[in-house]
Design an enzyme around this catalytic site. Structure first.
Site, PDB file in Angstrom:
ATOM      1  N   LYS A 131       9.481 101.135  69.279  1.00 36.06           N
ATOM      2  CA  LYS A 131      10.853 100.627  69.406  1.00 36.06           C
ATOM      3  C   LYS A 131      10.952  99.218  68.828  1.00 36.06           C
ATOM      4  CE  LYS A 131      15.047 100.218  71.777  1.00 36.06           C
ATOM      5  NZ  LYS A 131      15.926 100.590  72.842  1.00 36.06           N
ATOM      6  N   ARG A 143      18.094 101.730  62.821  1.00 33.40           N
ATOM      7  CA  ARG A 143      17.990 101.803  64.279  1.00 33.40           C
ATOM      8  C   ARG A 143      18.682 103.037  64.848  1.00 33.40           C
ATOM      9  NH1 ARG A 143      18.544  97.013  68.868  1.00 33.40           N
ATOM     10  NH2 ARG A 143      18.423  98.440  70.637  1.00 33.40           N
ATOM     11  N   GLU A 145      21.571  97.642  64.339  1.00 31.64           N
ATOM     12  CA  GLU A 145      21.893  99.021  63.969  1.00 31.64           C
ATOM     13  C   GLU A 145      22.802  99.116  62.749  1.00 31.64           C
ATOM     14  OE1 GLU A 145      22.057 101.703  67.383  1.00 31.64           O
ATOM     15  OE2 GLU A 145      23.454 102.951  66.280  1.00 31.64           O
ATOM     16  N   HIS A 169      20.996 111.788  71.349  1.00 29.48           N
ATOM     17  CA  HIS A 169      21.953 111.076  72.200  1.00 29.48           C
ATOM     18  C   HIS A 169      23.400 111.489  71.964  1.00 29.48           C
ATOM     19  CE1 HIS A 169      18.436 108.762  73.166  1.00 29.48           C
ATOM     20  NE2 HIS A 169      19.103 107.924  73.933  1.00 29.48           N
ATOM     21  N   ASN A 219      18.865 107.034  68.241  1.00 29.56           N
ATOM     22  CA  ASN A 219      19.923 107.779  68.935  1.00 29.56           C
ATOM     23  C   ASN A 219      19.684 109.290  68.851  1.00 29.56           C
ATOM     24  OD1 ASN A 219      21.197 105.356  69.438  1.00 29.56           O
ATOM     25  ND2 ASN A 219      22.375 105.430  67.533  1.00 29.56           N
ATOM     26  N   GLU A 222      12.733 110.059  76.369  1.00 35.67           N
ATOM     27  CA  GLU A 222      12.765 109.018  75.327  1.00 35.67           C
ATOM     28  C   GLU A 222      11.384 108.877  74.666  1.00 35.67           C
ATOM     29  OE1 GLU A 222      15.716 107.842  74.551  1.00 35.67           O
ATOM     30  OE2 GLU A 222      16.939 107.578  76.358  1.00 35.67           O
ATOM     31  N   ARG A 238      29.897  82.479  77.961  1.00 41.98           N
ATOM     32  CA  ARG A 238      29.564  82.711  76.541  1.00 41.98           C
ATOM     33  C   ARG A 238      28.072  82.938  76.292  1.00 41.98           C
ATOM     34  NH1 ARG A 238      33.697  78.756  75.570  1.00 41.98           N
ATOM     35  NH2 ARG A 238      35.580  79.905  74.992  1.00 41.98           N
ATOM     36  N   HIS A 273      24.855 112.472  75.193  1.00 42.89           N
ATOM     37  CA  HIS A 273      25.870 111.607  75.831  1.00 42.89           C
ATOM     38  C   HIS A 273      27.098 112.407  76.212  1.00 42.89           C
ATOM     39  CE1 HIS A 273      24.644 107.342  74.238  1.00 42.89           C
ATOM     40  NE2 HIS A 273      23.906 107.751  75.222  1.00 42.89           N
ATOM     41  N   LYS A 292      20.191  96.053  73.454  1.00 46.90           N
ATOM     42  CA  LYS A 292      21.489  96.722  73.627  1.00 46.90           C
ATOM     43  C   LYS A 292      21.891  96.569  75.082  1.00 46.90           C
ATOM     44  CE  LYS A 292      21.690 100.326  70.115  1.00 46.90           C
ATOM     45  NZ  LYS A 292      21.738 101.783  69.860  1.00 46.90           N
ATOM     46  N   HIS A 310      20.497 110.442  82.649  1.00 45.00           N
ATOM     47  CA  HIS A 310      20.532 110.139  81.214  1.00 45.00           C
ATOM     48  C   HIS A 310      19.408 110.854  80.434  1.00 45.00           C
ATOM     49  CE1 HIS A 310      21.253 107.874  77.550  1.00 45.00           C
ATOM     50  NE2 HIS A 310      19.967 107.577  77.517  1.00 45.00           N
TER      51      HIS A 310
HETATM   52  P1  NAD Z   1      18.896 104.229  86.459  1.00 44.91           P
HETATM   53  O1  NAD Z   1      18.948 102.829  86.064  1.00 44.91           O
HETATM   54  O2  NAD Z   1      20.112 104.846  87.031  1.00 44.91           O
HETATM   55  O3  NAD Z   1      17.688 104.417  87.459  1.00 44.91           O
HETATM   56  C1  NAD Z   1      17.442 105.694  88.003  1.00 44.91           C
HETATM   57  C2  NAD Z   1      17.297 105.639  89.527  1.00 44.91           C
HETATM   58  O4  NAD Z   1      16.029 105.124  89.846  1.00 44.91           O
HETATM   59  C3  NAD Z   1      18.304 104.751  90.231  1.00 44.91           C
HETATM   60  O5  NAD Z   1      18.733 105.381  91.401  1.00 44.91           O
HETATM   61  C4  NAD Z   1      17.498 103.501  90.557  1.00 44.91           C
HETATM   62  O6  NAD Z   1      17.978 102.820  91.698  1.00 44.91           O
HETATM   63  C5  NAD Z   1      16.147 104.098  90.827  1.00 44.91           C
HETATM   64  N1  NAD Z   1      15.023 103.225  90.622  1.00 44.91           N
HETATM   65  C6  NAD Z   1      14.833 102.341  89.614  1.00 44.91           C
HETATM   66  N2  NAD Z   1      13.604 101.849  89.665  1.00 44.91           N
HETATM   67  C7  NAD Z   1      12.995 102.385  90.742  1.00 44.91           C
HETATM   68  C8  NAD Z   1      11.706 102.277  91.300  1.00 44.91           C
HETATM   69  N3  NAD Z   1      10.742 101.565  90.725  1.00 44.91           N
HETATM   70  N4  NAD Z   1      11.432 102.963  92.437  1.00 44.91           N
HETATM   71  C9  NAD Z   1      12.386 103.753  92.992  1.00 44.91           C
HETATM   72  N5  NAD Z   1      13.604 103.938  92.485  1.00 44.91           N
HETATM   73  C10 NAD Z   1      13.903 103.250  91.364  1.00 44.91           C
HETATM   74  O7  NAD Z   1      18.478 105.167  85.234  1.00 44.91           O
HETATM   75  P2  NAD Z   1      17.540 104.932  83.957  1.00 44.91           P
HETATM   76  O8  NAD Z   1      17.139 106.278  83.529  1.00 44.91           O
HETATM   77  O9  NAD Z   1      16.528 103.908  84.197  1.00 44.91           O
HETATM   78  O10 NAD Z   1      18.550 104.314  82.870  1.00 44.91           O
HETATM   79  C11 NAD Z   1      19.593 105.061  82.318  1.00 44.91           C
HETATM   80  C12 NAD Z   1      20.571 104.109  81.675  1.00 44.91           C
HETATM   81  O11 NAD Z   1      19.902 103.422  80.609  1.00 44.91           O
HETATM   82  C13 NAD Z   1      21.782 104.776  81.067  1.00 44.91           C
HETATM   83  O12 NAD Z   1      22.918 104.078  81.452  1.00 44.91           O
HETATM   84  C14 NAD Z   1      21.558 104.656  79.588  1.00 44.91           C
HETATM   85  O13 NAD Z   1      22.753 104.600  78.871  1.00 44.91           O
HETATM   86  C15 NAD Z   1      20.790 103.383  79.494  1.00 44.91           C
HETATM   87  N6  NAD Z   1      19.985 103.253  78.285  1.00 44.91           N
HETATM   88  C16 NAD Z   1      20.114 102.099  77.579  1.00 44.91           C
HETATM   89  C17 NAD Z   1      19.356 101.907  76.451  1.00 44.91           C
HETATM   90  C18 NAD Z   1      19.429 100.597  75.729  1.00 44.91           C
HETATM   91  O14 NAD Z   1      18.853 100.482  74.653  1.00 44.91           O
HETATM   92  N7  NAD Z   1      20.082  99.596  76.282  1.00 44.91           N
HETATM   93  C19 NAD Z   1      18.460 102.890  76.014  1.00 44.91           C
HETATM   94  C20 NAD Z   1      18.348 104.062  76.765  1.00 44.91           C
HETATM   95  C21 NAD Z   1      19.116 104.230  77.912  1.00 44.91           C
HETATM   96  N1  GLY Z   2      18.221 103.553  72.700  1.00 47.97           N
HETATM   97  C1  GLY Z   2      18.667 103.349  71.363  1.00 47.97           C
HETATM   98  C2  GLY Z   2      18.515 101.947  70.873  1.00 47.97           C
HETATM   99  O1  GLY Z   2      18.078 101.076  71.582  1.00 47.97           O
HETATM  100  O2  GLY Z   2      18.838 101.661  69.763  1.00 47.97           O
END
Ligand code: NAD
Ligand code: GLY
Length: 367
Positions: free
Chosen positions: A235, A249, A245, A256, A253, A193, A129, A260, A151, A273
């Protein structure tokens, strides 16, 4: 919001009633992780969730810092890639947490990019939880966006991030040095972003990225710190005003909704992404032109900056019906109506409701 710079450390506070926390940005910040976890009152076993790529690079350093601060540490890897951001990975992660004795007195450290952060954060939100967690983002995208704001979640086969929770971390620790090992494509993806913030909220920031594009792509340290700080600042301000949101907020997006859809349709293989968001922003700016709230010149300027940052601007081939279905399955869709974010010129947003058919028509995808 507190904004300090002491000895090369920048600290931003995200002020959220009882859920507030600091974002610490520093070269070499990983060394201080253990002490900072102590300072925010964390106790028990530290379960560091990462993936094989990132844990091979930074797992030992993170473990050393936590052990030095007196924590027992377990390292748990999930598979690397968006295609593994799903319930199978999550269930295996729960098994690993159970086997490692991670209980309600323990905490999670998410060490990696946005995928690790979202999955580990959701595990923290749901395990027993809810147990505390710390974000240690290692991609540019995670440092400027996903690690801040709480998120968390996983994908469903029908759409991205359909399962999740708002669950704030106790601390975000950004070590800019980790970007030196990130591959160039992933670094550029994070810039999508960054551009997003400029387009919908902050014209001077957009212009800063335009003027400093070469230095950013060369990863000049000062300019990197600047874009990460300014992105986190924007942010955090939005999240402070609308944590869950209810309205505002949603502007984050921008790009997105259609992004997406292309990301989902690519099976998370062809587009990462940030690249999908880049394409989504090109389409959102076209929609803004069609709605008469953005000039063609401003839309061209947005597209040019995206392209100069090495991000894709061409629309990938798609099947119309599949695209419609995927857009309609987006979680921003309610009873067939989607809250869509447009840009008013550069630096301001507009929200409106549209069906997926309207979005395709306005974006010129059906011309
Ligand atoms: P990712 O997490 O897949 O990382 C990209 C690649 O980089 C991976 O292969 C990872 O292993 C590698 N990597 C990470 N750090 C490294 C480093 N320092 N050195 C070498 N390699 C490294 O991709 P991302 O772009 O970081 O994240 C995308 C994800 O984030 C999506 O799933 C998206 O939906 C999510 N997202 C979430 C939010 C939120 O608010 N929670 C906002 C935007 C995106
Ligand atoms: N990446 C969109 C949000 O965090 O709201």
């Amino acid at each position: 919001m507190l904004f300090e710079g002491v000895c090369g450390v920048s600290v931003l506070s995200v002020n959220l009633a009882e859920n507030g926390y600091d974002i610490v940005i520093e070269h070499g910040a990983l060394v201080s992780l253990g002490n900072r976890c102590r300072e925010v009152g964390l106790k028990g076993v530290a379960a560091v969730i990462s993936n094989p790529t990132v844990s091979a690079l930074y797992g030992a350093e993170v473990k050393k810092s936590l052990v030095t601060a007196g924590f027992s540490v377990v390292l748990i890897d999930i598979p690397d890639g968006e295609e593994f951001k799903n319930s199978t990975t999550l269930n295996r992660l729960y098994d690993d947490l159970l086997a490692a004795g991670v209980d309600r007195g323990s905490f999670i450290v998410a060490l990696g990019g946005g995928v690790v952060g979202d999955v580990a954060g959701y595990a923290a939100a749901t395990w027993m939880r809810g147990i505390p967690f710390v974000q240690v983002p290692t991609t540019l995208l995670a440092q400027v966006d996903s690690s801040v704001g709480g998120k968390t979640g996983i994908d469903h086969p029908k759409g991205k991030n359909l399962i999740g929770a708002f669950y704030q971390p106790r601390l975000v620790l950004i070590d800019i040095n980790t970007l030196t090992t990130l591959d160039r494509r992933q670094f550029r993806a994070g810039l999508a972003e960054v551009i997003k913030y400029g387009v919908v909220i902050d014209r001077p920031f957009f212009e800063f990225v335009e003027s400093n594009c070469a230095a950013i792509l060369e990863m000049k340290p000062d300019v990197l710190i600047d874009i990460i700080l300014r992105s986190c600042h924007i942010k955090a301000q939005v999240v402070e005003m609308d944590e869950k949101e209810a309205g505002l907020r949603a502007i984050l997006n921008y790009g997105h909704t259609l992004g997406h859809a292309f990301e989902t349709l690519s099976g998370y293989q062809c587009l990462v992404h940030g690249e999908a968001v880049a394409i989504g922003m090109v389409l959102a700016s076209r929609i803004s032109v069609a709605k008469g709230i953005c000039s063609r010149d401003d839309a061209a300027r947005i597209c040019a900056l995206i392209s100069r940052c090495g991000l894709p601007v061409d629309i990938p081939p798609y099947d119309r019906q599949q695209l419609l279905n995927t857009v309609a399955a987006d979680k921003k869709s309610k009873s067939g109506s989607i809250t869509f974010i447009c840009n008013k010129g550069i630096g301001m947003y507009a929200m409106s409701q549209h069906t997926s058919e309207e979005l395709l028509r306005l974006s010129g995808l059906e011309a």
